[in-house]
Design a protein around this motif. Sequence first.
Motif, PDB file in Angstrom:
ATOM      1  N   LEU A 118       0.704  -1.112   0.006  1.00  0.00           N
ATOM      2  CA  LEU A 118       0.029  -0.007   0.097  1.00  0.00           C
ATOM      3  C   LEU A 118       0.770   1.319  -0.099  1.00  0.00           C
ATOM      4  CD1 LEU A 118      -2.603  -1.237   2.622  1.00  0.00           C
ATOM      5  CD2 LEU A 118      -2.883  -1.168   0.031  1.00  0.00           C
ATOM      6  N   ASP A 119       1.002   1.895  -1.141  1.00  0.00           N
ATOM      7  CA  ASP A 119       1.716   3.052  -1.453  1.00  0.00           C
ATOM      8  C   ASP A 119       0.876   4.045  -1.785  1.00  0.00           C
ATOM      9  OD1 ASP A 119       3.609   4.852  -2.297  1.00  0.00           O
ATOM     10  OD2 ASP A 119       5.049   3.377  -3.202  1.00  0.00           O
ATOM     11  N   GLY A 120       0.745   5.275  -1.116  1.00  0.00           N
ATOM     12  CA  GLY A 120      -0.070   6.177  -1.650  1.00  0.00           C
ATOM     13  C   GLY A 120       0.459   7.088  -2.850  1.00  0.00           C
ATOM     14  N   LEU A 121       1.751   6.854  -3.296  1.00  0.00           N
ATOM     15  CA  LEU A 121       2.139   7.480  -4.465  1.00  0.00           C
ATOM     16  C   LEU A 121       1.837   6.688  -5.771  1.00  0.00           C
ATOM     17  CD1 LEU A 121       5.572   8.844  -3.271  1.00  0.00           C
ATOM     18  CD2 LEU A 121       3.470   9.983  -3.681  1.00  0.00           C
ATOM     19  N   GLN A 122       1.283   5.365  -5.445  1.00  0.00           N
ATOM     20  CA  GLN A 122       1.090   4.565  -6.559  1.00  0.00           C
ATOM     21  C   GLN A 122      -0.502   4.650  -6.943  1.00  0.00           C
ATOM     22  OE1 GLN A 122       3.166   2.976  -8.404  1.00  0.00           O
ATOM     23  NE2 GLN A 122       5.121   3.498  -7.189  1.00  0.00           N
ATOM     24  N   PRO A 123      -0.969   4.212  -8.237  1.00  0.00           N
ATOM     25  CA  PRO A 123      -2.433   4.352  -8.590  1.00  0.00           C
ATOM     26  C   PRO A 123      -3.343   3.409  -8.024  1.00  0.00           C
ATOM     27  CG  PRO A 123      -1.018   3.393 -10.331  1.00  0.00           C
ATOM     28  CD  PRO A 123      -0.188   3.910  -9.455  1.00  0.00           C
ATOM     29  N   ALA A 124      -2.859   2.359  -7.207  1.00  0.00           N
ATOM     30  CA  ALA A 124      -3.754   1.377  -6.826  1.00  0.00           C
ATOM     31  C   ALA A 124      -3.072   0.499  -5.894  1.00  0.00           C
ATOM     32  CB  ALA A 124      -4.454   0.671  -7.899  1.00  0.00           C
ATOM     33  N   PRO A 125      -3.543  -0.252  -4.882  1.00  0.00           N
ATOM     34  CA  PRO A 125      -2.756  -1.254  -4.263  1.00  0.00           C
ATOM     35  C   PRO A 125      -2.014  -2.260  -5.055  1.00  0.00           C
ATOM     36  CG  PRO A 125      -4.863  -1.021  -3.526  1.00  0.00           C
ATOM     37  CD  PRO A 125      -4.948  -0.375  -4.638  1.00  0.00           C
ATOM     38  N   ILE A 126      -1.025  -2.728  -4.598  1.00  0.00           N
ATOM     39  CA  ILE A 126      -0.170  -3.633  -5.507  1.00  0.00           C
ATOM     40  C   ILE A 126      -0.398  -5.136  -4.828  1.00  0.00           C
ATOM     41  CG2 ILE A 126       2.190  -4.300  -6.177  1.00  0.00           C
ATOM     42  CD1 ILE A 126       2.919  -1.472  -6.182  1.00  0.00           C
ATOM     43  N   SER A 127      -0.851  -5.978  -5.585  1.00  0.00           N
ATOM     44  CA  SER A 127      -0.922  -7.338  -4.895  1.00  0.00           C
ATOM     45  C   SER A 127       0.300  -8.269  -5.246  1.00  0.00           C
ATOM     46  CB  SER A 127      -2.079  -7.955  -5.644  1.00  0.00           C
ATOM     47  OG  SER A 127      -2.161  -9.290  -5.288  1.00  0.00           O
ATOM     48  N   HIS A 128       0.764  -9.005  -4.218  1.00  0.00           N
ATOM     49  CA  HIS A 128       2.017  -9.879  -4.471  1.00  0.00           C
ATOM     50  C   HIS A 128       1.400 -11.328  -4.303  1.00  0.00           C
ATOM     51  CE1 HIS A 128       4.978  -6.658  -4.547  1.00  0.00           C
ATOM     52  NE2 HIS A 128       4.250  -6.075  -3.599  1.00  0.00           N
ATOM     53  N   GLY A 129       0.157 -11.481  -4.263  1.00  0.00           N
ATOM     54  CA  GLY A 129      -0.171 -12.898  -4.577  1.00  0.00           C
ATOM     55  C   GLY A 129      -1.065 -13.415  -3.151  1.00  0.00           C
ATOM     56  N   PRO A 130      -1.523 -14.708  -3.301  1.00  0.00           N
ATOM     57  CA  PRO A 130      -2.278 -14.987  -2.017  1.00  0.00           C
ATOM     58  C   PRO A 130      -1.192 -14.944  -1.017  1.00  0.00           C
ATOM     59  CG  PRO A 130      -2.489 -16.751  -3.811  1.00  0.00           C
ATOM     60  CD  PRO A 130      -1.297 -15.618  -4.256  1.00  0.00           C
ATOM     61  N   CYS A 131      -1.969 -14.594   0.389  1.00  0.00           N
ATOM     62  CA  CYS A 131      -1.245 -14.629   1.514  1.00  0.00           C
ATOM     63  C   CYS A 131      -2.187 -14.738   2.945  1.00  0.00           C
ATOM     64  CB  CYS A 131      -0.384 -13.372   1.565  1.00  0.00           C
ATOM     65  SG  CYS A 131       0.478 -13.201   3.258  1.00  0.00           S
ATOM     66  N   THR A 132      -2.218 -15.718   3.564  1.00  0.00           N
ATOM     67  CA  THR A 132      -2.975 -15.502   4.781  1.00  0.00           C
ATOM     68  C   THR A 132      -2.181 -14.653   6.013  1.00  0.00           C
ATOM     69  OG1 THR A 132      -2.066 -17.677   5.773  1.00  0.00           O
ATOM     70  CG2 THR A 132      -3.981 -17.883   4.238  1.00  0.00           C
ATOM     71  N   VAL A 133      -3.029 -14.420   7.140  1.00  0.00           N
ATOM     72  CA  VAL A 133      -2.253 -13.925   8.052  1.00  0.00           C
ATOM     73  C   VAL A 133      -1.196 -14.815   8.587  1.00  0.00           C
ATOM     74  CG1 VAL A 133      -2.577 -12.909  10.509  1.00  0.00           C
ATOM     75  CG2 VAL A 133      -4.258 -12.441   8.902  1.00  0.00           C
ATOM     76  N   ASP A 134      -1.294 -15.943   8.726  1.00  0.00           N
ATOM     77  CA  ASP A 134      -0.276 -16.689   9.323  1.00  0.00           C
ATOM     78  C   ASP A 134       0.885 -16.988   8.227  1.00  0.00           C
ATOM     79  OD1 ASP A 134      -1.781 -17.260  11.478  1.00  0.00           O
ATOM     80  OD2 ASP A 134      -2.560 -19.193  10.786  1.00  0.00           O
ATOM     81  N   GLN A 135       0.625 -16.764   6.989  1.00  0.00           N
ATOM     82  CA  GLN A 135       1.830 -16.895   5.932  1.00  0.00           C
ATOM     83  C   GLN A 135       2.598 -15.505   5.847  1.00  0.00           C
ATOM     84  OE1 GLN A 135      -0.655 -18.143   2.549  1.00  0.00           O
ATOM     85  NE2 GLN A 135       0.033 -20.210   2.693  1.00  0.00           N
ATOM     86  N   PHE A 136       2.123 -14.434   6.398  1.00  0.00           N
ATOM     87  CA  PHE A 136       2.511 -13.057   6.206  1.00  0.00           C
ATOM     88  C   PHE A 136       4.207 -13.138   6.271  1.00  0.00           C
ATOM     89  CE2 PHE A 136       3.631  -8.767   7.490  1.00  0.00           C
ATOM     90  CZ  PHE A 136       3.455  -8.095   6.379  1.00  0.00           C
ATOM     91  N   PRO A 137       4.795 -13.522   7.588  1.00  0.00           N
ATOM     92  CA  PRO A 137       6.276 -13.410   7.760  1.00  0.00           C
ATOM     93  C   PRO A 137       6.867 -14.097   6.434  1.00  0.00           C
ATOM     94  CG  PRO A 137       5.048 -14.039   9.824  1.00  0.00           C
ATOM     95  CD  PRO A 137       4.338 -14.117   8.542  1.00  0.00           C
TER      96      PRO A 137
END
Length: 309
Positions: free
Chosen positions: A179-198
Amino acid sequence: MSGGWNTIESDAGVFTYLIEKLGVKDVQFEELITLEPDELRQAGQVYGVIFLFKYPTGESRSDKPKDGSFDHDAANDLFFAAQTIQNACGTQALLSVLLNKDGEVEIGKELREFKEFAGEFPPELRGETLSNSDLIREVHNSFARSSPFIDETQRTATEDDDVYHFIAYTSVNNKLYELDGLQPAPISHGPCTVDQFPDKVIPVLQRRINRYPATEIRFNLLACVQDLRIRAREMGDEEALEVEEQKRNEWLWENALRRHNFVGFVGELLKGVVKDKLNQGNGAYEKWVEESKAKTKRRGDAQKSGGDQ
């Protein structure tokens, strides 16, 4: 708008007490020293990370990000605001995490009302609404380092300046978003559950850092986590609890110092020392000045010769 936004430091104590003043409960920030998933997991319940990096001032928006993919539809399902004002990116990044964790995190009455109001707008208007929030701006500015010499709100970056930017990474709706306010939209980096985040976010950060020269080391990473005192109490770990309480006390002290500049104090102290020397008479003041000049000269000579004084 009724006032400007000052720069704030990428500091765990600053961010922790900033969100507390905004009404967020049981959340803190921890600085990460290494880019290792295990270090992030050790921080307990992780809500997201804030990444600070040197931003190329000549860089402009593009139709495709250098990593991941734009998810234009996601702005309707999560809180994403365009950055519309200089110096607000630190607070905007931490809000990008917290406002997307409403339900997991107690964000407080003020932020919840802000989210409900601004959430109906497109990203550009959300950014304007954030920039014009008196509450958020005043809390943000209360953690700015005091400087009697530079008005940060009047400073404009040039190509030769070092400009730094904060962005957020978090898992929302089982996807890893940048989430970068200088970009036009959120950037997705693929599937990720809360547990998988690290495990999912660290490779993304590594790829981003690898785009810089090997000599560039000016990065900072803060994890947004559950208050570590909660886990210490639940485990009955008195030593860990004492460490966390001591950390909080140190943060309070450091934040108090940030709100003051000491130029006046140093000036009065120097005048007091000079007055004392003058009152001693018998050439004490002149002798003190000459001794100081001689000491300064010795230091200069030592530095020229590679020595140490």
